[in-house]
Design an enzyme around this catalytic site. Structure first.
Site, PDB file in Angstrom:
ATOM      1  N   LYS A 175      -6.775  23.311  -1.465  1.00 38.77           N
ATOM      2  CA  LYS A 175      -7.050  24.505  -2.285  1.00 38.77           C
ATOM      3  C   LYS A 175      -8.176  24.154  -3.260  1.00 38.77           C
ATOM      4  O   LYS A 175      -7.958  23.513  -4.273  1.00 38.77           O
ATOM      5  CB  LYS A 175      -5.761  24.861  -3.055  1.00 38.77           C
ATOM      6  CG  LYS A 175      -5.564  26.321  -3.366  1.00 38.77           C
ATOM      7  CD  LYS A 175      -6.612  26.960  -4.232  1.00 38.77           C
ATOM      8  CE  LYS A 175      -6.405  26.749  -5.711  1.00 38.77           C
ATOM      9  NZ  LYS A 175      -7.570  27.164  -6.511  1.00 38.77           N
ATOM     10  N   GLU A 189      -4.776  13.592 -11.660  1.00 38.63           N
ATOM     11  CA  GLU A 189      -6.034  13.146 -12.297  1.00 38.63           C
ATOM     12  C   GLU A 189      -6.388  14.220 -13.311  1.00 38.63           C
ATOM     13  O   GLU A 189      -6.869  15.293 -12.934  1.00 38.63           O
ATOM     14  CB  GLU A 189      -7.141  13.037 -11.244  1.00 38.63           C
ATOM     15  CG  GLU A 189      -6.948  11.943 -10.237  1.00 38.63           C
ATOM     16  CD  GLU A 189      -7.152  10.570 -10.834  1.00 38.63           C
ATOM     17  OE1 GLU A 189      -7.829  10.452 -11.873  1.00 38.63           O
ATOM     18  OE2 GLU A 189      -6.614   9.616 -10.264  1.00 38.63           O
ATOM     19  N   GLU A 215     -10.108  18.362 -25.461  1.00 38.74           N
ATOM     20  CA  GLU A 215     -11.160  18.286 -24.451  1.00 38.74           C
ATOM     21  C   GLU A 215     -11.986  19.577 -24.499  1.00 38.74           C
ATOM     22  O   GLU A 215     -11.441  20.668 -24.337  1.00 38.74           O
ATOM     23  CB  GLU A 215     -10.533  18.122 -23.068  1.00 38.74           C
ATOM     24  CG  GLU A 215     -11.556  17.895 -21.987  1.00 38.74           C
ATOM     25  CD  GLU A 215     -10.938  17.720 -20.602  1.00 38.74           C
ATOM     26  OE1 GLU A 215     -10.048  18.516 -20.250  1.00 38.74           O
ATOM     27  OE2 GLU A 215     -11.351  16.808 -19.884  1.00 38.74           O
TER      28      GLU A 215
HETATM   29  P1  NAD Z   1      -7.626  23.715 -13.925  1.00 40.30           P
HETATM   30  O1  NAD Z   1      -6.444  22.869 -14.215  1.00 40.30           O
HETATM   31  O2  NAD Z   1      -7.742  25.031 -14.587  1.00 40.30           O
HETATM   32  O3  NAD Z   1      -7.730  24.019 -12.355  1.00 40.30           O
HETATM   33  C1  NAD Z   1      -7.736  22.974 -11.414  1.00 40.30           C
HETATM   34  C2  NAD Z   1      -7.219  23.521 -10.086  1.00 40.30           C
HETATM   35  O4  NAD Z   1      -5.845  23.892 -10.248  1.00 40.30           O
HETATM   36  C3  NAD Z   1      -7.941  24.770  -9.596  1.00 40.30           C
HETATM   37  O5  NAD Z   1      -8.083  24.697  -8.196  1.00 40.30           O
HETATM   38  C4  NAD Z   1      -6.982  25.890  -9.982  1.00 40.30           C
HETATM   39  O6  NAD Z   1      -7.099  27.031  -9.162  1.00 40.30           O
HETATM   40  C5  NAD Z   1      -5.643  25.222  -9.773  1.00 40.30           C
HETATM   41  N1  NAD Z   1      -4.526  25.807 -10.537  1.00 40.30           N
HETATM   42  C6  NAD Z   1      -4.561  26.495 -11.700  1.00 40.30           C
HETATM   43  N2  NAD Z   1      -3.308  26.864 -12.064  1.00 40.30           N
HETATM   44  C7  NAD Z   1      -2.468  26.389 -11.115  1.00 40.30           C
HETATM   45  C8  NAD Z   1      -1.050  26.420 -10.947  1.00 40.30           C
HETATM   46  N3  NAD Z   1      -0.247  27.027 -11.821  1.00 40.30           N
HETATM   47  N4  NAD Z   1      -0.527  25.797  -9.874  1.00 40.30           N
HETATM   48  C9  NAD Z   1      -1.318  25.167  -8.979  1.00 40.30           C
HETATM   49  N5  NAD Z   1      -2.659  25.124  -9.081  1.00 40.30           N
HETATM   50  C10 NAD Z   1      -3.239  25.714 -10.148  1.00 40.30           C
HETATM   51  O7  NAD Z   1      -8.907  22.810 -14.235  1.00 40.30           O
HETATM   52  P2  NAD Z   1     -10.440  23.218 -14.159  1.00 40.30           P
HETATM   53  O8  NAD Z   1     -10.778  24.072 -15.322  1.00 40.30           O
HETATM   54  O9  NAD Z   1     -10.748  23.719 -12.804  1.00 40.30           O
HETATM   55  O10 NAD Z   1     -11.139  21.777 -14.303  1.00 40.30           O
HETATM   56  C11 NAD Z   1     -11.356  21.145 -15.511  1.00 40.30           C
HETATM   57  C12 NAD Z   1     -10.274  20.128 -15.799  1.00 40.30           C
HETATM   58  O11 NAD Z   1     -10.199  19.166 -14.731  1.00 40.30           O
HETATM   59  C13 NAD Z   1     -10.590  19.318 -17.027  1.00 40.30           C
HETATM   60  O12 NAD Z   1      -9.436  19.177 -17.790  1.00 40.30           O
HETATM   61  C14 NAD Z   1     -11.032  17.973 -16.470  1.00 40.30           C
HETATM   62  O13 NAD Z   1     -10.878  16.906 -17.354  1.00 40.30           O
HETATM   63  C15 NAD Z   1     -10.183  17.847 -15.267  1.00 40.30           C
HETATM   64  N6  NAD Z   1     -10.747  16.879 -14.304  1.00 40.30           N
HETATM   65  C16 NAD Z   1     -10.150  15.647 -14.141  1.00 40.30           C
HETATM   66  C17 NAD Z   1     -10.705  14.702 -13.275  1.00 40.30           C
HETATM   67  C18 NAD Z   1     -10.086  13.336 -13.089  1.00 40.30           C
HETATM   68  O14 NAD Z   1     -10.430  12.664 -12.108  1.00 40.30           O
HETATM   69  N7  NAD Z   1      -9.220  12.878 -13.960  1.00 40.30           N
HETATM   70  C19 NAD Z   1     -11.861  15.009 -12.568  1.00 40.30           C
HETATM   71  C20 NAD Z   1     -12.430  16.270 -12.755  1.00 40.30           C
HETATM   72  C21 NAD Z   1     -11.867  17.201 -13.629  1.00 40.30           C
END
Ligand code: NAD
Length: 497
Positions: A190, A265, A400
């Site tokens: 996804k 992550e 963040e």
């Molecule tokens: P997000 O958590 O909003 O979304 C990430 C993914 O989760 C998306 O595909 C989203 O559709 C899905 N999602 C959202 N709600 C969900 C739910 N209830 N159940 C299942 N899936 C759901 O994050 P974002 O805004 O897309 O990305 C930014 C975040 O990602 C930042 O916090 C960043 O630090 C983190 N990030 C971490 C790493 C790492 O390797 N540690 C790498 C890249 C980004």
């Protein structure tokens, strides 16, 4: 780079995208689609199929069948290796197309494509190599009453649900896809609703490798729909998640129904520590790009810049001067160093932190306002921003932001550097700039984070593990340690006498 109707990637001109389920490209069962937008211009560039629970059910059933009964089970490690190598060759051949897609959909500057290509191909080829390197162990036992031969087998964990964010669409995908294919798992993927296109294009190429139907399925859509359904699905054995802490917590709770394995992550608020003895010509651009690279949309960005008090003013001046030289513009322009933020939503979030930082009493010495001049008026551009005089308890020092915003704070002495560095719920990245090997080792030992970069930042290699301590999550991407998250260990006992 000039993009015209003639050289636009086909995925942007061929109508709404589809889902990949059981080897077939299909519309979402609801028939719904949603728009994806170019953040450099604010224009819609494609319609994406909006998968939901019903599509996740079908995709998990396909992945389950491929894992339990399909020909994939009979693929030898060498056969899986070949699939990954074929994919690497295809990605190599089509890399310019991927660079354009990610520039147009999430604003990643096209100038990053040389590094990105090397990174992505080296990851795929590393995973290909690992496909033939996974093995159990023979174990000497002390069991009385007979002779027993004991050994372990490493077996694929099963169906993996992979859920990723938008900020590095290709790398996030390959970090999950590589171990799935190397270990013999199957997957439902996804992508983020903000960056689905390169994942879909990669899956199209995967279909050309000879991979059996259903081994990898793609369901695009939103987190509350497809994402939540995948996280809770009883047919999924493991969730590999990259994204925010808040979503990670929801996924962990959703996974409890069938106690699926989860790796997380998550986000960061990484310390970057500059000592007075550092090589300033290295540390100034290094600390700047540790935060501003990819427009600050990097989980391990060095956003808390701790500067030794004796050089605090001088370093801030040099940092602000450097930040002002960075060229902010459309992701497709070849001079652009800093592209747009990914979306209107992210622009609103980062802008609110710019206001908050000022209200909390920090001082802006570079950037600080959205750019709306000609050529940048419709995109989501925020310049590299430096806040100085940040206090450790300010929200801009603790939360963040996920934009090109760094906060600087003075420190005095090695122990205070470590204490301040660790003063966060997160523990993903960290940086240290010093010529003193003792300070470097002390902080390498005492910073509680998954990566410590000394006189460098954001270094990545397929053989090195990457992941979090504390609320930055658990599990590792790349490196040997990652494979155990995709494998079960079985103990086998054979009475031989
Ligand atoms: P997000 O958590 O909003 O979304 C990430 C993914 O989760 C998306 O595909 C989203 O559709 C899905 N999602 C959202 N709600 C969900 C739910 N209830 N159940 C299942 N899936 C759901 O994050 P974002 O805004 O897309 O990305 C930014 C975040 O990602 C930042 O916090 C960043 O630090 C983190 N990030 C971490 C790493 C790492 O390797 N540690 C790498 C890249 C980004």
């Amino acid at each position: 780079m000039s993009i015209t109707a003639q050289n636009l990637p086909a995925i942007l001109t061929s109508g709404p995208t589809q889902l990949l389920i059981g080897g077939k490209w299909v519309d979402a069962s609801s028939g719904k689609t949603f728009a994806t937008v170019n953040p450099s211009t604010g224009e819609t560039i494609a319609q994406i199929a909006e998968g939901d629970r019903e599509d996740i059910d079908r995709a998990v059933a396909a992945a389950r069948h491929a894992f339990d009964e399909g020909p994939w089970r009979k693929f030898k490690p060498y056969d899986r290796q070949e699939i990954i190598l074929r994919l690497a060759d295809l990605v190599d051949r089509h890399f310019e197309e991927f660079a354009v897609i990610d520039a147009m959909e999430m604003g990643e500057p096209i100038t990053r494509r040389t590094n990105a290509r090397r990174r992505i191909l080296s990851l795929l080829r590393y995973y290909a190599g690992m496909a033939t390197a996974i093995h159990g162990e023979t174990v000497e036992n002390s069991m009385p009453g007979g002779d027993f031969t004991t050994f372990t087998r490493k077996e694929p964990v099963g169906v993996v649900g992979a859920i990723v964010p938008w900020n590095g669409p290709m790398v996030s995908w390959i970090w999950k896809l590589g171990p799935v294919l190397a270990t013999g798992c199957t997957a439902v993927y996804k992508p983020s609703e903000e960056a689905s296109l390169s994942a879909i294009r990669l899956a199209e190429l995967l279909c050309e490798t000879g991979i059996p139907d259903g081994v990898v399925n793609i369901v695009t859509g939103f987190g509350h729909g497809a994402g939540a359904a995948l996280a809770a699905h009883p047919g999924v054995d493991k969730i590999a998640f990259t994204g925010s802490v808040e979503t990670g917590q929801k996924i962990l709770m959703a996974s409890a129904g069938n106690l699926k394995r989860v790796t997380l992550e998550l986000g960061g608020k990484s310390p970057d520590i500059v000592f007075a003895d550092a090589d300033m010509d290295l540390a100034v651009p290094g600390a700047a790009m540790a935060c501003f690279g990819n427009t600050g949309q990097v989980c391990s960005a060095g956003t808390r810049l701790l500067i030794e008090d004796t050089i605090y003013d001088e370093f801030n001046e040099r940092l602000a001067a450097y930040a002002k030289t960075l060229k902010v513009g459309s992701a497709l322009e070849t001079e652009t160093q800093i592209g747009p933020l990914v979306s209107q939503k992210q622009l609103a979030r980062v802008s609110s932190y710019l206001d908050l930082g000022r209200a909390e009493g920090a001082k802006v010495i570079s950037g600080g306002e959205r750019l709306t001049d000609a050529g940048r008026d419709r995109g989501y551009f925020v310049p590299p921003t430096v806040f100085r005089d940040v206090e450790p308890d300010m929200r801009i020092a603790r939360e963040e932001i996920f934009g090109p915003v760094v906060g600087t704070m003075p420190f005095s002495g090695l122990e205070e550097a470590a204490r301040r560095g660790n003063d966060t719920h997160f523990g993903l990245g960290s940086g240290v700039w010093t010529r003193d090997v003792s300070k470097a080792h002390y902080l390498a030992n005492n910073i509680r984070a998954g990566s410590v970069w000394i006189n460098c930042y954001q270094m990545m290699d397929p053989a090195m593990p990457f992941g979090g301590y504390k609320m930055s999550g658990y599990g590792r991407e790349s490196g040997i340690a990652q494979f155990d998250d995709y494998l079960n260990v079985k103990a086998v006992w054979i009475r031989t006498a």
